[in-house]
Design a protein around this motif. Structure first.
Motif, short mmCIF file in Angstrom:
data_model
loop_
_atom_site.label_atom_id
_atom_site.label_comp_id
_atom_site.label_asym_id
_atom_site.label_seq_id
_atom_site.Cartn_x
_atom_site.Cartn_y
_atom_site.Cartn_z
N MET A 181 0.81 -1.21 0.00
CA MET A 181 0.00 0.00 0.00
C MET A 181 0.85 1.26 0.00
SD MET A 181 -3.25 -1.02 2.43
CE MET A 181 -4.15 0.48 2.01
N SER A 182 1.90 1.29 0.79
CA SER A 182 2.76 2.48 0.84
C SER A 182 3.43 2.73 -0.50
CB SER A 182 3.81 2.33 1.94
OG SER A 182 3.20 2.26 3.21
N GLU A 183 3.80 1.66 -1.20
CA GLU A 183 4.48 1.80 -2.48
C GLU A 183 3.58 2.41 -3.54
OE1 GLU A 183 5.87 -2.04 -3.57
OE2 GLU A 183 6.80 -2.45 -1.60
N HIS A 184 2.25 2.29 -3.36
CA HIS A 184 1.31 2.75 -4.38
C HIS A 184 0.55 4.00 -3.94
CE1 HIS A 184 2.13 -1.38 -5.70
NE2 HIS A 184 1.86 -0.93 -6.91
N GLY A 185 1.13 4.74 -3.00
CA GLY A 185 0.58 6.05 -2.67
C GLY A 185 -0.57 6.05 -1.68
N PHE A 186 -0.85 4.94 -1.02
CA PHE A 186 -1.91 4.92 -0.02
C PHE A 186 -1.37 5.43 1.31
CE2 PHE A 186 -3.36 1.92 -3.21
CZ PHE A 186 -4.70 2.24 -3.32
N THR A 187 -2.20 6.15 2.03
CA THR A 187 -1.78 6.83 3.26
C THR A 187 -1.77 5.87 4.44
OG1 THR A 187 -4.04 7.48 3.86
CG2 THR A 187 -2.81 8.96 2.39
N GLU A 188 -1.20 6.35 5.55
CA GLU A 188 -1.23 5.57 6.79
C GLU A 188 -2.66 5.36 7.27
OE1 GLU A 188 1.30 4.05 8.39
OE2 GLU A 188 2.46 4.62 6.62
N TRP A 189 -3.51 6.35 7.02
CA TRP A 189 -4.93 6.19 7.37
C TRP A 189 -5.53 5.02 6.59
CZ3 TRP A 189 -8.67 7.93 10.62
CH2 TRP A 189 -9.99 7.72 10.26
N ASP A 190 -5.23 4.94 5.29
CA ASP A 190 -5.73 3.84 4.47
C ASP A 190 -5.23 2.50 5.00
OD1 ASP A 190 -7.07 5.58 2.74
OD2 ASP A 190 -5.31 5.81 1.45
N LYS A 191 -3.95 2.46 5.39
CA LYS A 191 -3.38 1.21 5.89
C LYS A 191 -4.02 0.81 7.21
CE LYS A 191 1.01 0.43 5.50
NZ LYS A 191 2.49 0.55 5.63
N GLY A 192 -4.29 1.81 8.06
CA GLY A 192 -4.96 1.52 9.33
C GLY A 192 -6.37 1.00 9.12
N LEU A 193 -7.02 1.44 8.05
CA LEU A 193 -8.36 0.98 7.72
C LEU A 193 -8.33 -0.43 7.14
CD1 LEU A 193 -11.29 2.17 7.70
CD2 LEU A 193 -10.87 2.82 5.33
N ALA A 194 -7.33 -0.69 6.29
CA ALA A 194 -7.27 -1.97 5.59
C ALA A 194 -6.75 -3.10 6.47
CB ALA A 194 -6.37 -1.83 4.36
N GLY A 195 -5.80 -2.79 7.38
CA GLY A 195 -5.14 -3.84 8.17
C GLY A 195 -6.08 -4.80 8.87
N PRO A 196 -7.03 -4.30 9.69
CA PRO A 196 -7.93 -5.23 10.39
C PRO A 196 -8.76 -6.09 9.44
CG PRO A 196 -8.00 -3.05 11.39
CD PRO A 196 -7.22 -2.91 10.13
N PHE A 197 -9.20 -5.50 8.31
CA PHE A 197 -10.02 -6.27 7.36
C PHE A 197 -9.20 -7.35 6.70
CE2 PHE A 197 -11.45 -6.83 2.92
CZ PHE A 197 -12.69 -7.41 3.17
N LEU A 198 -7.99 -7.02 6.25
CA LEU A 198 -7.15 -8.02 5.59
C LEU A 198 -6.79 -9.14 6.56
CD1 LEU A 198 -4.76 -5.68 3.54
CD2 LEU A 198 -6.93 -6.69 2.84
N ALA A 199 -6.51 -8.79 7.83
CA ALA A 199 -6.19 -9.81 8.83
C ALA A 199 -7.40 -10.69 9.10
CB ALA A 199 -5.72 -9.13 10.11
N TRP A 200 -8.58 -10.08 9.15
CA TRP A 200 -9.81 -10.86 9.38
C TRP A 200 -10.04 -11.84 8.23
CZ3 TRP A 200 -14.46 -10.78 6.55
CH2 TRP A 200 -15.53 -11.45 7.13
N CYS A 201 -9.85 -11.37 7.00
CA CYS A 201 -10.02 -12.26 5.84
C CYS A 201 -9.06 -13.44 5.92
CB CYS A 201 -9.80 -11.49 4.55
SG CYS A 201 -11.11 -10.32 4.12
N SER A 202 -7.81 -13.14 6.29
CA SER A 202 -6.82 -14.21 6.40
C SER A 202 -7.23 -15.22 7.48
CB SER A 202 -5.46 -13.61 6.72
OG SER A 202 -4.49 -14.62 6.90
N GLY A 203 -7.68 -14.69 8.63
CA GLY A 203 -8.09 -15.58 9.71
C GLY A 203 -9.28 -16.44 9.38
N LYS A 204 -10.16 -15.93 8.52
CA LYS A 204 -11.35 -16.69 8.11
C LYS A 204 -11.06 -17.66 6.96
CE LYS A 204 -14.61 -15.20 10.82
NZ LYS A 204 -15.35 -16.13 11.70
N GLY A 205 -9.83 -17.61 6.46
CA GLY A 205 -9.50 -18.50 5.36
C GLY A 205 -10.09 -18.07 4.03
#
Length: 720
Positions: free
Chosen positions: A176-200
């Motif tokens: 995300m950082s490499e493609h111009g997304f902000t720290e706010w965007d990363k903070g928003l995406a992190g929990p969702f991406l982790a949840w998806c991973s945990g749910k398989g």
């Protein structure tokens, strides 16, 4: 709290076996029983549960996983069997918070107050510290303890975090950082991406229902103090971010594809398909916006081209002395400028005083979009161009539809009137409609002018909530924040004395952390709003390099140039002695804590957090949230102006001219119009007070006369 766990505890107490021994007897891992009792394992497998039932002699399969837990149950558990990692002070604080919750949330008492996450969330999100009569810090502490209780009831434990994740989901986050997304965007995406991973869930498996499931998870185990609407908003933002990610080739290579929203578009309550709006909005963006900014003529010709076509302004020759004098006083240049502006205006170019600022452009676009959607929802008619929008009959139909859909309470709104004023400007200047058609739109504006004058009914309702106690809290808000932060800093300094030598070896420590610095930032913003009640845009644009002046008495005056104000007049905001001292302390000691390498060089008084330019966009939201929590009423930033005038006029009904100057109204009539109703109310109240004083004086004279005659005061008072 878990009947299965309760049955196991009873068996262990009766037999004296350890949890490890019982786990190994069942052929399970040595932590099997411990995990059930701690809540880490909510429900064992059916086979394990059957063996455990046979072992302890109780049919555990017939027991519910959880039963309803009351406040009394939780208090008893915390006293007898608290979590092993909780300190004594944490246990005492949680018990105190539970008692407060049972007392304030309902009148049922601890024995009948059920603890469940939805009820606790609804209570905490619907109330404030001021409404409960407690200090904001106490309210936050209670909320924190209740969140611990909710976790004990649900036993959710720490959720999976993105730092725990590997594979494609972690790769998506790291890119995300490499493609111009902000720290706010990363903070928003992190929990969702982790949840998806945990749910398989695979990246290619994400569908609309995935985001709905994520929302359900947040409502079940998310932040307790956030309302359901807040969790829904976050889930919608995550969905929009996902679709933004899918526009990048790197994410499409990972298998990401855009998905439809399961939430609907709350902003499009009219249900109009977006593609039907595209022609109208495209014309606005490509052609109208350059014109209203003074960059082109209505037909799209750039101003530079128009200037090239204009013949040079001829200057009459004459006496060289006269020419020298004219040059000195600038008369020739002014004459030339006026002639050039007149010819530009004749070509249809908007001059500076008629141009729209960015904020007006945004509002006009939103208003035009609302007109088009309202008309479509009621009639099925699609407006495809600005020319159609400015047709008087179509404009009337659209305005009628918008009025019906925005003024559901029937109390009147100036929104439709303000949108029609922008339509009128486009009709006359951009489209070039006839004078009769422009007059027809002017008549529409008069027709949709709200029935009220001055303060809108919605705002008047808010002002009527200003009790004397709330006024006191509102005026003292900044002082209370400063006092609280000072207490925190004093406590911090006292706790740090033992490690002073170790800290000094690391260099100078910041005087404030970011959190108390942000609180003081809100306090200073409140002081400035009280000092002159500037408009929100004026508050946020204050620049230390250009807008701050030191007075001869040492005080601070904030000066904003005419081009930054709505009235196009210079705005001065003088701060008092105490406020000036606070301003200096903020700039010297507090603001540095808000600066990072990311926003280094930002000269705004309230600097953006992630940019070296611009202001902190969340400041006004934090300001009104602070007022809500500390004063007990929800306001919007512009209401500050009404509140200041309201409070002053309540104290002195004759202060209208002073209030006019304070608020920066050009005409006294504007101030009188806004506060006419208050003026009448106060006049009637003063007359009632006058009548009461006259009555008291008359009774006092009668009592004095009766005492001089030797008569009982009570009898004659009654007679009087």
């Amino acid at each position: 709290m878990n009947p299965i766990a309760d049955a196991i505890r009873a068996h262990i107490a009766e037999t004296g076996k350890s949890m490890r021994a019982l786990s190994l007897e069942l052929g399970q891992g040595e932590k099997f029983i411990a995990d059930i009792l701690s809540g880490k394992s909510k429900r064992p497998t059916p086979e394990a549960l059957e063996r455990l039932s046979e072992k302890i002699g109780v049919d555990l399969r017939a027991l519910p996983v959880n039963r309803q837990i009351t406040v009394a149950d939780m208090i008893e558990r915390l006293r007898k069997d608290p979590p092993t990692d909780w300190s004594t002070s944490r246990i005492r604080g949680t018990i105190s918070a539970l008692g407060w919750y049972a007392k304030t949330s309902c009148a049922a008492g601890p024995e009948h107050t059920i603890l469940d996450r939805p009820s606790m969330r609804s209570f905490l999100s619907a109330t404030t510290a001021a409404a409960q009569g407690v200090e904001p810090n106490s309210f936050s502490t209670y909320a924190s303890h209740l969140r611990d209780v909710a976790d004990l009831v649900a036993r959710t434990g720490r959720p999976l975090q993105i730092r725990d994740v590997t594979g494609p989901w972690r790769q998506a986050y790291d890119q995300m950082s490499e493609h111009g997304f902000t720290e706010w965007d990363k903070g928003l995406a992190g929990p969702f991406l982790a949840w998806c991973s945990g749910k398989g869930i695979g990246i290619r498996d994400v569908v609309p229902e995935t985001f709905q499931s994520y929302l359900n998870m947040r409502l079940t185990s998310g932040k307790l103090t956030a309302s359901e609407a807040k969790h829904r908003k976050v889930a919608m933002e995550v969905h929009r971010l996902w679709n933004r990610l899918t526009t990048q080739d790197a994410y499409r290579d990972l298998g990401m594809r855009a998905v439809a929203s399961p939430f609907g578009d709350d902003r499009n309550r009219y249900g109009m398909p977006p593609e039907l709006l595209e022609p109208l909005l495209a014309e606005f963006d490509r052609h109208v916006v350059p014109w209203v900014r003074g960059e082109t003529t209505p037909d799209g010709t750039p101003v530079d081209v128009i200037l090239d076509r204009l013949s040079p302004v001829q200057v009459a020759s004459g006496n060289c002395k006269l020419a020298q004098a004219k040059k000195y006083i600038g008369k020739s240049s002014r004459t030339g400028r006026k002639d050039r502006e007149a010819r530009l205006s004749a070509a249809g170019v908007l001059l500076s005083r008629a141009q729209w600022q960015d904020n007006t452009v945004r509002k006009a676009r939103a208003g035009i979009k609302s007109l088009a959607m309202a008309l479509w929802s009621q009639t099925g008619v699609v407006l495809e161009s600005i020319e159609e929008l400015t047709d008087p009959e179509l404009a009337e139909a659209a305005a009628t539809a918008l009025d019906e859909m925005t003024d559901e309470e029937g109390i009147g709104s100036s929104y439709v009137e303000s949108v029609l004023k922008k339509v009128k400007k486009l009709a006359g200047g951009y489209v070039g409609r006839s004078a009769e058609e422009v007059m027809a739109i002017s008549s529409l504006i008069s027709d949709f002018k709200p029935d009220f004058a001055g303060i809108a009914p919605r705002n008047r309702r808010k002002l009527q909530q200003l009790t004397p106690e709330r006024i006191d809290r509102f005026l003292a808000l900044s002082e209370e924040i400063v006092a609280e932060v000072n207490r925190q800093q004093k406590s911090r300094r006292s706790g740090g004395r033992k490690n002073r030598k170790r800290k000094s070896a690391k260099g100078n420590q910041p005087r404030f952390d970011a959190d108390p610095a942000a609180q003081l930032e809100v306090a200073l913003a409140h002081d400035i709003m009280l000092a002159r009640a500037p408009r929100t845009a004026n508050l946020l644009c204050i620049d230390l390099a250009h807008h701050v002046r030191r007075r001869a008495d040492g005080g601070i005056t904030i000066e904003l140039p005419p081009d930054l104000t709505k009235t196009k007049m210079r705005l001065e905001i003088p701060l008092g002695t105490a406020q000036s001292a606070f301003f200096d302390a903020y700039v010297e000691h507090v603001r540095p804590a808000l600066m990072t390498p990311v926003n280094a060089g930002n000269t705004h008084l309230f600097p953006a957090r992630r940019s070296p330019h611009g202001h902190y966009t969340m400041l006004t939201k934090k300001l009104v949230d602070t007022v809500h929590h500390r004063v007990g009423m929800r306001i919007h930033p512009h209401l500050y102006r009404h509140i200041v005038g309201w409070i002053w006029l309540k104290e002195d009904p004759n202060a209208l001219p002073a209030v006019q100057k304070l608020l920066g109204h050009k005409r006294l009539e504007t101030t009188m119009q806004f506060y006419a109703e208050l003026d009448e109310t106060l006049a009637l109240q003063h007359w009632a007070d006058q009548l009461e004083r006259k009555s008291d004086e008359r009774n006092s004279r009668v009592q004095t006369r009766n005492r001089s005659r030797g008569k009982p005061a009570g009898d004659n008072s009654a007679a009087a």
